[in-house]
Write an enzyme that holds these catalytic residues in place. Structure first.
Site, mmCIF file in Angstrom:
data_model
loop_
_atom_site.group_PDB
_atom_site.id
_atom_site.type_symbol
_atom_site.label_atom_id
_atom_site.label_comp_id
_atom_site.label_asym_id
_atom_site.label_seq_id
_atom_site.Cartn_x
_atom_site.Cartn_y
_atom_site.Cartn_z
ATOM 1 N N ASP A 1 0.860 -1.174 0.000
ATOM 2 C CA ASP A 1 0.000 0.000 0.000
ATOM 3 C C ASP A 1 0.901 1.231 0.000
ATOM 4 O O ASP A 1 1.964 1.230 0.609
ATOM 5 C CB ASP A 1 -0.890 -0.023 1.251
ATOM 6 C CG ASP A 1 -1.899 1.111 1.267
ATOM 7 O OD1 ASP A 1 -1.908 1.923 0.327
ATOM 8 O OD2 ASP A 1 -2.676 1.186 2.230
ATOM 9 N N SER A 2 0.475 2.295 -0.658
ATOM 10 C CA SER A 2 1.322 3.479 -0.813
ATOM 11 C C SER A 2 1.478 4.280 0.469
ATOM 12 O O SER A 2 2.317 5.173 0.546
ATOM 13 C CB SER A 2 0.738 4.398 -1.886
ATOM 14 O OG SER A 2 -0.484 4.955 -1.431
ATOM 15 N N GLY B 1 -1.146 5.986 1.686
ATOM 16 C CA GLY B 1 -2.191 7.011 1.664
ATOM 17 C C GLY B 1 -3.210 6.848 2.770
ATOM 18 O O GLY B 1 -3.624 7.826 3.412
ATOM 19 N N PHE B 2 -3.635 5.603 3.027
ATOM 20 C CA PHE B 2 -4.637 5.379 4.067
ATOM 21 C C PHE B 2 -4.070 5.673 5.449
ATOM 22 O O PHE B 2 -4.756 6.215 6.314
ATOM 23 C CB PHE B 2 -5.162 3.943 4.017
ATOM 24 C CG PHE B 2 -6.206 3.662 5.057
ATOM 25 C CD1 PHE B 2 -7.521 4.069 4.866
ATOM 26 C CD2 PHE B 2 -5.880 3.019 6.239
ATOM 27 C CE1 PHE B 2 -8.493 3.837 5.828
ATOM 28 C CE2 PHE B 2 -6.848 2.773 7.205
ATOM 29 C CZ PHE B 2 -8.154 3.187 6.998
ATOM 30 N N ASP C 1 -2.910 8.226 -2.972
ATOM 31 C CA ASP C 1 -4.246 8.799 -3.117
ATOM 32 C C ASP C 1 -4.666 9.413 -1.796
ATOM 33 O O ASP C 1 -4.011 9.243 -0.780
ATOM 34 C CB ASP C 1 -5.265 7.724 -3.527
ATOM 35 C CG ASP C 1 -5.420 6.646 -2.452
ATOM 36 O OD1 ASP C 1 -4.456 6.413 -1.694
ATOM 37 O OD2 ASP C 1 -6.496 6.036 -2.364
ATOM 38 N N GLY D 1 -11.192 3.592 -0.363
ATOM 39 C CA GLY D 1 -12.145 4.495 0.278
ATOM 40 C C GLY D 1 -13.457 3.863 0.658
ATOM 41 O O GLY D 1 -14.459 4.573 0.807
ATOM 42 N N ASP E 1 -7.878 -7.605 1.147
ATOM 43 C CA ASP E 1 -7.008 -7.694 2.320
ATOM 44 C C ASP E 1 -7.720 -7.063 3.498
ATOM 45 O O ASP E 1 -8.623 -6.240 3.326
ATOM 46 C CB ASP E 1 -5.687 -6.955 2.080
ATOM 47 C CG ASP E 1 -5.863 -5.443 2.207
ATOM 48 O OD1 ASP E 1 -5.454 -4.884 3.243
ATOM 49 O OD2 ASP E 1 -6.433 -4.816 1.285
ATOM 50 N N HIS F 1 -5.260 -19.681 12.727
ATOM 51 C CA HIS F 1 -6.604 -20.213 12.469
ATOM 52 C C HIS F 1 -7.405 -19.284 11.581
ATOM 53 O O HIS F 1 -7.978 -19.713 10.568
ATOM 54 C CB HIS F 1 -7.350 -20.437 13.780
ATOM 55 C CG HIS F 1 -8.830 -20.613 13.587
ATOM 56 N ND1 HIS F 1 -9.415 -21.840 13.351
ATOM 57 C CD2 HIS F 1 -9.844 -19.697 13.526
ATOM 58 C CE1 HIS F 1 -10.715 -21.675 13.167
ATOM 59 N NE2 HIS F 1 -11.006 -20.383 13.281
#
Length: 376
Positions: free
Chosen positions: A92-93, A95-96, A146, A221, A271, A340
């Protein structure tokens, strides 16, 4: 990277495919365990391979950039060599993560200014340098920078946010095309569709990313505060635009039910931290529903956690023993629960794939959704 669409359902948008990368094959639909800082919490790489049977895992640009730092990862020869995972990796970049630091970040045309959650130091992510950072990490699939607007954003904010994300994407895509991998294997670059809960802006964003002709596309998003039904609607809007011959990645989603509903609507990759995070807190997902392992009802239940599981831990350890470990705050409890839950998630998408080929996915999904919603 090559994606082959192998089979499509006739009664819904579910599909099965094959992604070919330089680090191996990925059968879709697929769930990708999250290894934020270069590790899936509490799970060894050999357990990911042999017990969980993961085909691809995630790393995160934000966390790896801050710690251990890109220089260390480059000295190691990339993340694959640093953490010993030989199969594909997606990053992931960041951004989040920057979005989640709302009190410590500022967005400008240049990029995302933020303070480290570790020591408060100042940093800047630009569309270009997140490509460079991911080149240094060496992931097989890189993500574009983003902005992830909250699910409750109004149209005015969403419009401004989407326009910025589109401009950032154009810069990031240009830089991606002008740079080369560092470790001899090919790296894909996935643009991210934003647009909050507004169908017209989601369609606009999907058309924009589609025009680039990338190896695959991500839907971002979602699962950030909007109702589940709205999320499903947005997936349908976006997938109606995205090309059928490229993989579609739904970012950060979600529960087992969310995953099946996303597959039903044409998503290929997913994910979420939920299987490991919830597992560490004693929640186990099973084909018959969820179990809270701290409940008294498991205290004298000596049956295996999951007799038919592909993971050895589920067949060896009893519910009573795992409950004892949780009550005693033993670290092994969290490790067993993480293995598990991840095994269950990989089993679930594997079963989905099998039923897509069999032609009865939608009926199977409908039954599974009812079962998965139970509390045992």
């Amino acid at each position: 990277m090559k994606f082959t669409l192998q089979h499509s359902s006739t009664d819904c948008a579910a599909r099965a495919g094959l992604i070919e990368t330089d680090h191996g094959l990925i059968e879709t639909p697929i769930f990708m365990p999250v290894g934020t800082a270069g590790t899936v919490k509490g799970v060894h790489t050999h357990e990911l391979r042999d017990e969980v049977r993961a085909q691809i895992i995630l790393g995160n640009t934000y966390h790896l950039y801050l710690r251990p730092g890109i220089e260390i990862i480059e000295q190691a020869g990339g993340l694959h060599k640093f953490n010993g995972w030989e199969k594909p990796i997606l990053t992931d970049s960041g951004g989040f993560q920057v979005f989640s630091l709302s009190a410590n970040r500022k967005l400008t045309e240049d990029g995302a200014h933020f303070r480290s959650h570790i020591d408060g130091s100042k940093h800047l992510f630009t569309p270009e340098n997140v490509v460079d950072i991911q080149r240094s990490i060496g992931s097989d699939i890189m993500m574009a920078l983003d902005e992830c607007p909250p699910g409750t954003s109004d149209r005015a904010y969403t419009r401004k946010s989407l326009d910025l994300t589109k401009r950032w994407l154009e810069r990031g895509w240009k830089h991606y095309k002008e740079t080369d991998p560092k470790y001899g294997h090919y790296q894909s670059y996935f643009p991210i569709v934003q647009g909050c809960t507004y169908p017209d802006m989601r369609r606009e964003a999907a058309e924009h990313v589609k025009s680039l002709g990338a190896d695959g596309y991500a839907i971002g998003g979602l699962a950030v505060g909007e109702p589940a039904e709205v999320m499903y609607d947005m997936i349908e809007v976006v997938n109606d635009v995205l090309p059928t011959d490229k993989p579609r990645y739904l970012m950060g989603v979600g529960t087992p039910i969310n995953i099946l509903e996303a597959i039903d609507r044409g998503v290929d990759m997913m994910d979420c931290v939920m299987p490991t995070r919830n597992g560490r807190n004693g929640m186990l997902f099973t084909p018959e529903g969820t179990m809270n392992m701290r409940n008294q009802k498991w205290a004298d239940d000596f049956s295996p956690l999951w007799p038919d599981s592909p993971a050895l831990v589920d067949r060896v350890y009893s519910k009573a023993y795992v409950r004892h470990l949780f009550i005693a705050n033993e670290l092994l409890a969290m490790q067993i629960a993480s293995i598990h839950n991840l095994s269950f998630y990989l089993w679930l998408v594997g079963e989905a794939r099998r039923h897509i080929f069999a032609g009865d996915f939608h009926d199977w999904k409908t039954e599974m959704v009812q079962r998965l919603g139970r509390r045992l």
